[in-house]
Scaffold this active site. Structure first.
Site, short mmCIF file in Angstrom:
data_model
loop_
_atom_site.label_atom_id
_atom_site.label_comp_id
_atom_site.label_asym_id
_atom_site.label_seq_id
_atom_site.Cartn_x
_atom_site.Cartn_y
_atom_site.Cartn_z
N LYS A 1 38.63 -6.22 9.73
CA LYS A 1 37.19 -6.48 9.73
C LYS A 1 36.75 -7.13 11.04
CE LYS A 1 35.31 -10.28 7.54
NZ LYS A 1 34.41 -11.02 8.46
N ASN A 2 37.45 -8.18 11.44
CA ASN A 2 36.99 -8.94 12.60
C ASN A 2 37.23 -8.20 13.91
OD1 ASN A 2 36.11 -10.87 10.89
ND2 ASN A 2 37.67 -12.41 11.41
N CYS B 1 25.85 -20.79 7.65
CA CYS B 1 26.42 -20.02 6.55
C CYS B 1 27.21 -20.97 5.68
CB CYS B 1 27.31 -18.91 7.09
SG CYS B 1 28.84 -19.56 7.74
N ARG C 1 27.25 -23.22 12.30
CA ARG C 1 27.56 -22.06 13.14
C ARG C 1 26.51 -21.77 14.22
NH1 ARG C 1 31.05 -17.80 9.64
NH2 ARG C 1 31.94 -17.36 11.64
N ILE D 1 25.00 -20.87 18.09
CA ILE D 1 25.40 -19.84 19.07
C ILE D 1 25.15 -20.34 20.50
CG2 ILE D 1 25.17 -17.87 17.52
CD1 ILE D 1 22.51 -17.22 18.97
N ASP E 1 40.97 -18.86 8.67
CA ASP E 1 40.72 -17.89 7.60
C ASP E 1 41.87 -17.83 6.59
OD1 ASP E 1 38.34 -17.35 8.74
OD2 ASP E 1 38.81 -15.33 9.42
N ARG F 1 33.08 -8.64 1.10
CA ARG F 1 32.75 -8.59 2.53
C ARG F 1 34.01 -8.43 3.38
NH1 ARG F 1 30.95 -13.57 4.03
NH2 ARG F 1 31.46 -12.75 6.06
#
Ligand code: UD1
Length: 419
Positions: free
Chosen positions: A22-23, A116, A121, A123, A306, A398
């Site tokens: 995914k990442n 989230c 988070r 930027i 993760d 997800r």
């Protein structure tokens, strides 16, 4: 709302292929905007975040075709430079489109991603780095606007090796005049995969996987780029931790064992028998495991944040005390109160969580709090007596193509239902 129904107690047994990452696929999908041609991407996992990226690409004017694990993206037509809020909010990783659209259009407007489940988070590192490349950043009506009449290669040092900021710099620097040298870059394998894709698409980048990445700038258009996405190291960790929770013997195929060495080392120290072959990992877990050595989450090659919740689930019944320190996200113990409902003994103080292994866990009703936390609950339930329900508004899907099917293939009693 979808509900996971898990009846614990079955040993896991069998072999599985690991899905595409995914990442890795998300930044590569954004990067496909840069080629001015067609990208044929293989090994794409079927995930909601991938669908959201495809919708963003379509909204920008690209032609996109999806066919099982393959995605074809045609970005020959100059894309739009605006991503509507409704599409942005479908996934946080859409911030990757910042660097990609800026590189292709010289301008980008999108809604700034909010916080989230894992924390605020921000930027700021992304924006500061784009400014260093010559872009002007402004904010208007909840949107961030980045413009650059021309991007100019330069030296950039990140204050923290952020994965997303590193990827955004790589993307924007591909359109800059002259060389960009990025130091204190993130070293995650997904960064190496982005470099490999961009180089296959005609860019000239070196150094990914080390703290210094050099991007030559001004990549030419390329009519066709073919690329296969790397395997998902966090999905691999999930399946190995599942076997550690439930006991049993599993074989994972098509992965890069070196990507997860820090996690397999922990599982080995806990008493699992781990055998590593070229692109396979075999794990056997019998009887009661021992507590894991101290885990401190850090940027790669440190312990991945993760995998923190996943390994924690494997420690709930292990003999002794397992101590976790979460250093990447400020809010990444939200799974802990849910795991306690199963009878787990976990104490949290600031960034530290201490698990005291209990003899048995008992099924309960839980609510998934975030992607990996939700997966960790499913794993813990495999080692609990009786039935566990995990209510999940969509977090786990997800990141996993079909975690329920994978676990069933290994012999677990896991079903997804809608209530
Ligand atoms: C990526 C991964 C995510 C993983 C994380 C860390 C994707 C799609 N997501 O997220 O699964 O958990 O790396 O390995 O690849 N930060 C700032 N300012 C910034 C950027 C980041 O303060 O401008 C902070 C974040 O709030 C966080 C830390 O830096 O506390 C790490 O974030 P980062 O490495 O950027 O993670 P992501 O790229 O968002």
């Amino acid at each position: 709302m979808p509900v996971w129904r898990i009846v614990g107690g079955d040993r896991l047994e069998g072999a599985l292929e690991v899905q595409g990452s995914k990442n890795a696929v998300l930044p590569i999908l954004a990067a496909s905007l840069l080629t001015g041609g067609v990208t044929r991407l293989r090994g794409c996992p079927a995930l909601l975040d991938v669908d959201a990226s495809v919708e963003i690409l379509r909204g920008l004017g690209c032609g996109v075709m999806q066919n099982s694990g393959e995605i074809l993206i045609d970005s020959a037509k100059r894309p739009e430079h605006h991503v509507p809020h409704a599409l942005m909010e479908r996934m946080r990783s859409s911030v990757m489109f910042l660097g990609a659209i800026l590189a292709r259009c010289g301008e980008v407007r999108l809604s700034a991603p909010g916080g989230c489940e894992l924390g605020a988070r921000p930027i700021d590192l992304h924006l500061k780095a784009l400014e260093a490349l010559g872009a002007e950043v402004s904010h208007s009506g909840g949107e961030v606007v980045v413009r650059a009449a021309r991007l100019k290669g330069t030296r950039i040092r990140l204050d923290f090796p952020s994965v997303g900021a590193t990827e955004n710099v790589m993307l924007a620097a591909c359109a800059a005049e002259g060389e960009t040298v990025l130091s204190n870059a993130a070293r995650e394998p997904e960064i190496v995969d982005l470099q490999s894709y961009l180089n296959a698409a005609g860019a000239s980048i070196r150094g990914a996987g080390t703290p210094e990445i050099v991007i030559a700038g001004k990549m030419p258009d390329r009519p066709l780029t073919e690329y296969t996405v790397m395997p998902d190291r966090i999905v691999a960790c999930t399946l190995l931790c599942a076997a550690a929770c439930a006991g049993g013997e599993v074989e994972l195929r098509s992965l890069v064992p070196a990507h997860i060495a820090i996690v397999t080392d922990c599982l080995r120290e806990m008493g699992c028998a781990v055998r590593i072959e070229r692109d396979r990992v075999l794990l056997r877990a019998e009887g009661r495991l021992r507590a894991c050595p101290a885990v401190e989450t850090r940027p790669y090659p440190g312990f991945p944040t993760d995998a923190q919740a996943l390994l924690m689930s494997a420690c709930l019944k292990a003999e002794g005390e397992s101590v976790f320190a979460e250093n990447i996200f400020e809010n990444r113990y939200r799974h802990v109160p849910e795991l306690r409902r199963l009878g787990a003994d976990i104490r949290v103080e600031g960034r530290t969580a201490t698990v005291r292994g209990v003899k048995a866990l008992t099924g309960a009703e839980l609510t998934a709090t975030d992607l990996r936390g939700g997966a960790a609950m499913v794993l813990a339930a495999l080692g609990a007596e009786g039935e566990t329900l995990v209510r999940d508004s969509g977090h786990v899907l997800r990141g996993y193509e079909s975690l329920d099917r994978s676990l069933r293939a290994l012999g677990a009693e896991v079903r997804m239902e809608t209530d």
